[in-house]
Design an enzyme around this catalytic site. Structure first.
Site, PDB file in Angstrom:
ATOM      1  N   ARG A  32       1.661   4.395  -3.138  1.00  0.00           N
ATOM      2  CA  ARG A  32       1.512   5.819  -2.844  1.00  0.00           C
ATOM      3  C   ARG A  32       2.840   6.558  -2.944  1.00  0.00           C
ATOM      4  O   ARG A  32       2.876   7.714  -3.402  1.00  0.00           O
ATOM      5  CB  ARG A  32       0.883   5.968  -1.449  1.00  0.00           C
ATOM      6  CG  ARG A  32      -0.588   5.531  -1.416  1.00  0.00           C
ATOM      7  CD  ARG A  32      -1.039   5.139  -0.024  1.00  0.00           C
ATOM      8  NE  ARG A  32      -2.487   4.888   0.050  1.00  0.00           N
ATOM      9  CZ  ARG A  32      -3.066   3.736  -0.296  1.00  0.00           C
ATOM     10  NH1 ARG A  32      -2.321   2.730  -0.754  1.00  0.00           N
ATOM     11  NH2 ARG A  32      -4.381   3.591  -0.183  1.00  0.00           N
ATOM     12  N   GLY A  86      -5.925  -3.942  -8.227  1.00  0.00           N
ATOM     13  CA  GLY A  86      -7.030  -3.021  -8.030  1.00  0.00           C
ATOM     14  C   GLY A  86      -6.580  -1.695  -7.446  1.00  0.00           C
ATOM     15  O   GLY A  86      -7.138  -0.638  -7.765  1.00  0.00           O
ATOM     16  N   GLN A  90      -9.206   2.948  -0.561  1.00  0.00           N
ATOM     17  CA  GLN A  90      -8.893   3.184  -1.966  1.00  0.00           C
ATOM     18  C   GLN A  90      -9.702   4.344  -2.531  1.00  0.00           C
ATOM     19  O   GLN A  90      -9.162   5.188  -3.260  1.00  0.00           O
ATOM     20  CB  GLN A  90      -9.135   1.906  -2.777  1.00  0.00           C
ATOM     21  CG  GLN A  90      -8.114   0.811  -2.509  1.00  0.00           C
ATOM     22  CD  GLN A  90      -8.302  -0.385  -3.406  1.00  0.00           C
ATOM     23  OE1 GLN A  90      -9.284  -0.494  -4.140  1.00  0.00           O
ATOM     24  NE2 GLN A  90      -7.353  -1.302  -3.363  1.00  0.00           N
ATOM     25  N   ASP A 138      -7.724  -6.965   4.372  1.00  0.00           N
ATOM     26  CA  ASP A 138      -6.910  -7.815   3.504  1.00  0.00           C
ATOM     27  C   ASP A 138      -6.456  -9.097   4.179  1.00  0.00           C
ATOM     28  O   ASP A 138      -5.976 -10.015   3.507  1.00  0.00           O
ATOM     29  CB  ASP A 138      -5.674  -7.050   3.016  1.00  0.00           C
ATOM     30  CG  ASP A 138      -6.013  -5.978   2.005  1.00  0.00           C
ATOM     31  OD1 ASP A 138      -7.044  -6.127   1.309  1.00  0.00           O
ATOM     32  OD2 ASP A 138      -5.265  -4.997   1.902  1.00  0.00           O
ATOM     33  N   ARG A 144     -13.658 -14.097  -1.768  1.00  0.00           N
ATOM     34  CA  ARG A 144     -12.828 -14.698  -0.726  1.00  0.00           C
ATOM     35  C   ARG A 144     -13.647 -15.430   0.333  1.00  0.00           C
ATOM     36  O   ARG A 144     -13.133 -16.356   0.964  1.00  0.00           O
ATOM     37  CB  ARG A 144     -11.930 -13.624  -0.088  1.00  0.00           C
ATOM     38  CG  ARG A 144     -10.785 -13.214  -1.001  1.00  0.00           C
ATOM     39  CD  ARG A 144      -9.891 -12.177  -0.394  1.00  0.00           C
ATOM     40  NE  ARG A 144      -8.728 -11.940  -1.263  1.00  0.00           N
ATOM     41  CZ  ARG A 144      -7.906 -10.901  -1.156  1.00  0.00           C
ATOM     42  NH1 ARG A 144      -8.110  -9.993  -0.221  1.00  0.00           N
ATOM     43  NH2 ARG A 144      -6.884 -10.769  -1.986  1.00  0.00           N
ATOM     44  N   ARG A 202     -13.676  -6.765 -11.199  1.00  0.00           N
ATOM     45  CA  ARG A 202     -13.810  -6.031  -9.945  1.00  0.00           C
ATOM     46  C   ARG A 202     -14.466  -4.661 -10.178  1.00  0.00           C
ATOM     47  O   ARG A 202     -14.226  -4.006 -11.192  1.00  0.00           O
ATOM     48  CB  ARG A 202     -12.447  -5.864  -9.278  1.00  0.00           C
ATOM     49  CG  ARG A 202     -11.826  -7.207  -8.917  1.00  0.00           C
ATOM     50  CD  ARG A 202     -10.488  -7.059  -8.248  1.00  0.00           C
ATOM     51  NE  ARG A 202     -10.612  -6.426  -6.936  1.00  0.00           N
ATOM     52  CZ  ARG A 202      -9.583  -6.148  -6.148  1.00  0.00           C
ATOM     53  NH1 ARG A 202      -8.350  -6.427  -6.552  1.00  0.00           N
ATOM     54  NH2 ARG A 202      -9.777  -5.582  -4.974  1.00  0.00           N
ATOM     55  N   SER A 217       0.826  -1.209   0.000  1.00  0.00           N
ATOM     56  CA  SER A 217       0.000   0.000   0.000  1.00  0.00           C
ATOM     57  C   SER A 217       0.861   1.261   0.000  1.00  0.00           C
ATOM     58  O   SER A 217       0.590   2.218  -0.741  1.00  0.00           O
ATOM     59  CB  SER A 217      -0.918   0.004   1.231  1.00  0.00           C
ATOM     60  OG  SER A 217      -1.870  -1.021   1.164  1.00  0.00           O
TER      61      SER A 217
END
Length: 435
Positions: free
Chosen positions: A24, A92, A167, A318, A349, A120, A20
């Site tokens: 960024r 994603g 997100q 996650d 999932r 997605r 993550s």
């Protein structure tokens, strides 16, 4: 590939850089005016997708070593229209955050992805971005491929999110960088704040205010002039989660994972594991470039079942696949709810984990938004099954860990998806066993 009981895990290891934060860091370095240096960048395929897209829009990104990169930014407002579609692969995060970055630039880009990513949903990001002036055309199902035409003069707004999503929040913050005026975003529940921390680190004017009920309002002043930075990225707690659960459930195990990010909004899984009786200790706690970091010590423990409340979901969204594995070896029945988001991840999932757990001998009840898992009380599960990874890296790694405490080997149909987040996962497990 098959995974079987091979004795306790021991020794010290590290995990790849936080995925993550890596996304960024690359994007904000690309928006800075000058050269940034990033150490510890995640080597996974998802982050490579982000890097390739930024190169295609004008940023210069070059490797100095295996995990150190130089980024020559184009400055806020400096993105160029790419000459070809941008391939997001399986990421994603790349797709949704880059939509935000592009939305306030006068450029046009088409985003594509693999078969999994192309299922997605993207409308949750596209909708708010249209309100600032971007034109976005997705497939009839609201998925990739998607073409976005950024606004030449984006409009600042106060976005009030109805669903907690890091997100969506981050996409709107990235769009705000090149939007005149102040953009405000109110989220109903605090989600991971890597974007806010890194924006501040790069010199953006950003304020965060707590809201009643646990939400937050973030205000970002646009047309921001970002300053290049040297950044050290900590190890990914989502990757460390797999090794930690392995050590907790395999008898006799004791490991140390160095340099793991401990952002409090990412600690939901570890809080749950410790509540279950897991022996997890954080040593050498410190701050590195605005993010908390520590060394994690994990020892085999007798786990007790626990329930995960919906308000805890954002802090471990996650990590639920590997949490389900821990629950399968705990004493008692663990229950989760509020997990509908898991049905639109790289795979469904909830369904994939329920099917796989039953295949290796666990007792599971599935509902619309969660699972109830009746644990083995620490005893090995039967195993002996072949698990469909569904091309989902977290499904593959979770059942690989389960195989380490099963009576018969657990076979994963493909470990290839693991490259998206944890290259070297299998080698790391082998080294911890051999130690």
């Amino acid at each position: 590939m098959s995974f079987r009981s091979s004795g306790p895990l021991s020794g010290e290891t590290v995990v790849p850089g936080d995925k993550s934060i890596s996304h960024r860091a690359l994007m904000l370095a690309a928006m800075a005016d000058g050269q940034s240096r990033i150490q510890g960048l995640s080597p996974g395929g998802d982050v490579r997708s982000t890097a390739c897209a930024l190169r295609a829009m004008g940023a210069r990104i070059e490797a100095e070593g295996p995990d150190t990169w130089h980024v020559d930014g184009v400055g806020t407002g400096g993105l160029n229209t790419p000459h070809a579609p941008l391939d997001m692969g399986n990421s994603g995060t790349s797709a949704r955050l880059l939509m935000g970055l592009i939305a306030s630039h006068p450029v046009t880009a088409t985003l594509t992805g693999d078969s999994s990513l192309s299922r997605r949903p993207m409308e949750r990001v596209a909708g708010p971005l249209r309100t600032i002036g971007a034109t976005i055309a997705a497939s009839p199902q609201g998925t990739l491929p998607l073409t976005i035409e950024g606004a030449a003069a984006a409009v600042p707004r106060h976005h009030r999110l109805t669903v907690a999503s890091a997100q969506v929040k981050s996409a709107l913050l990235l769009a705000a960088l090149n939007t005149p005026g102040v953009t405000r975003i109110t989220e109903p529940v605090a989600t991971r704040d890597h974007s806010e921390r890194m924006l501040r680190h790069f010199g953006a004017r950003i304020e965060v205010a707590e809201e009643p009920g646990g939400g937050r309002t973030i205000a970002l002043a646009g047309k921001a002039a970002l300053t290049p930075q040297d950044i050290a990225i900590p190890g990914d707690p989502s990757s460390a989660a797999f090794l930690a659960v392995a050590a907790l459930v395999v008898p006799g195990s004791s490991i140390v994972i160095r340099n793991v990010g401990t952002n409090p909004l990412r600690m939901g899984l570890f809080d749950a594991l410790r509540a279950m009786g897991g022996d997890i200790v954080f040593d050498n706690e410190r701050m590195v470039d605005g993010e908390p970091v520590a060394d994690m010590r994990v020892r085999h423990s007798a786990l007790r079942a626990t329930d995960i409340a919906p308000q805890a979901v954002p802090s471990m969204i996650d990590e639920f696949p590997i949490f389900f594995i821990a629950a399968a070896f705990a004493d008692g029945t663990s229950r989760t709810s509020g997990l509908r988001e898991l049905r639109v991840k790289e795979s469904d999932r909830i369904a994939a984990m329920a099917e796989g757990l039953r295949a290796i001998g666990a007792r599971v009840e599935e509902n619309q938004d969660g699972l109830a898992i009746m644990g083995s009380g620490g005893a090995p599960l039967p195993g002996g099954a072949t698990i469909a990874s569904c091309m989902d890296h977290r499904i593959a790694m979770s059942f690989a860990i389960a195989g380490l405490h099963c009576s018969q080997a657990v076979t994963i149909d493909s470990m290839a998806p693991v490259d998206t987040s944890f290259p070297g996962f299998v080698t790391t497990l082998q080294e911890l066993h051999s130690a």
